[in-house]
Design an enzyme around this catalytic site. Structure first.
Site, short mmCIF file in Angstrom:
data_model
loop_
_atom_site.label_atom_id
_atom_site.label_comp_id
_atom_site.label_asym_id
_atom_site.label_seq_id
_atom_site.Cartn_x
_atom_site.Cartn_y
_atom_site.Cartn_z
CG HIS A 1 26.42 25.04 -1.66
ND1 HIS A 1 27.54 24.87 -2.44
CD2 HIS A 1 25.77 26.11 -2.20
CE1 HIS A 1 27.55 25.78 -3.39
NE2 HIS A 1 26.49 26.54 -3.27
CD GLU B 1 30.61 24.26 -0.26
OE1 GLU B 1 29.75 23.48 -0.72
OE2 GLU B 1 31.32 24.99 -0.97
CG ASP C 1 26.22 33.37 0.49
OD1 ASP C 1 25.70 34.31 -0.13
OD2 ASP C 1 26.19 32.20 0.08
C1 GLP Z 1 26.51 29.89 -4.77
C2 GLP Z 1 25.82 30.66 -3.64
C3 GLP Z 1 24.51 30.05 -3.23
C4 GLP Z 1 23.74 29.69 -4.48
C5 GLP Z 1 24.44 28.55 -5.18
C6 GLP Z 1 23.80 28.13 -6.50
O1 GLP Z 1 27.74 29.36 -4.46
N1 GLP Z 1 26.61 30.88 -2.45
O2 GLP Z 1 23.79 30.95 -2.39
O3 GLP Z 1 22.44 29.30 -4.17
O4 GLP Z 1 25.82 28.77 -5.32
O5 GLP Z 1 24.11 29.01 -7.52
P1 GLP Z 1 23.35 29.06 -8.89
O6 GLP Z 1 22.02 29.65 -8.61
O7 GLP Z 1 24.20 29.96 -9.77
O8 GLP Z 1 23.28 27.67 -9.39
#
Ligand code: GLP
Length: 243
Positions: free
Chosen positions: A138, A143, A67
């Site tokens: 997500h 979402e 993404d």
């Molecule tokens: C973000 C990304 C995801 C990621 C998630 C969790 O918004 N788009 O790909 O897996 O949130 O993030 P984190 O690893 O910082 O908890």
């Protein structure tokens, strides 16, 4: 689904790097699906160390990222393009032309999403997709919704995601409101999936996503239907699963 329990974040990162390394060693020209967020940083560090030791060669590896924020320049230090270069690409011998991140600066969402889907197809699909897990379940930026979004698409980020990501921006107002993300169908077409999760704050969503009903309200729950998923999570993240 295979569950590998790690002691803590470092152990999770090592175990995840083992699986990613094995993929690169077994298929040097593989297509890796890559993720951003704080969770994979340690695994990327491990890959860099192994590359520096001479144990890994990325010269034929291709990558596609999940993404990207819509409307952020690549040079913005919060873009996922920037993140990937900072955390991995600049430190290993992957070729720039073999790395792919959705183009957040393409204003025409339909055009960019179609381009990205076609690109993944032209690479022969993803061999191993790495995923993190959002607090609301997500994956990528898929979402919670009424239905699973199949292909790469443009999403409106939820307030919860904007809140969670604002720590990286000057204020919540600076967090982009939209992003391009691989769809659930795109992710599910990966031959293998590796999802990594760390911390007690994710314990409930780990339980709901992998031991609850499959529902688009918890996007990661669809992974229960994939034939080759490995969850590597630390003890804290697994603390609420049924034993
Ligand atoms: C973000 C990304 C995801 C990621 C998630 C969790 O918004 N788009 O790909 O897996 O949130 O993030 P984190 O690893 O910082 O908890």
């Amino acid at each position: 689904m295979k569950i590998i329990e790690a002691k803590d974040y470092n152990d999770m990162s090592r175990k995840a790097a083992n699986i990613l390394s094995a993929q690169v060693i077994m298929k040097p020209d593989c297509v890796l699906g890559l993720a951003t967020g704080s969770t994979p940083v340690g695994a990327y560090r491990q890959l860099v160390e192994r590359f520096e030791k001479g144990d890994l060669d990325f010269s034929q590896v291709k990558s596609v990222n999940l993404d990207e924020y819509k409307g952020l320049e690549r040079t913005n230090d919060q873009s996922y393009y920037y993140f990937m270069h900072e955390n991995l690409f600049n430190h290993v011998n992957i070729k720039e032309e073999n790395t792919n991140v959705p183009n957040g600066m393409e204003p025409d969402a339909e055009k960019e999403c179609a381009r990205y889907e076609a690109l993944i197809d032209s690479l022969g699909g993803v061999d191993l997709q790495l995923l993190g897990l959002g607090h609301n379940g997500h994956i990528g930026f898929n979402e919670p919704a009424e239905a699973f979004d199949k292909a790469t698409h443009c999403v409106n980020l939820t307030e919860r995601t904007i809140e969670a990501n604002k720590r990286f921006f000057a204020s919540a107002d600076d967090v982009p409101r939209q992003a391009y993300t691989m769809g659930i169908g795109t992710i599910m077409r990966a031959k293998k999936i590796l999802i990594i999760v760390s911390g007690e704050d994710k314990a409930e969503i780990v339980r709901d996503a992998f031991f609850g009903p499959v529902t688009p309200k918890v996007p990661a729950s669809i992974l229960q239907m994939h034939p080759d998923v490995t969850l590597v999570a630390d003890a804290a993240a697994l603390s609420k699963i049924p034993r």
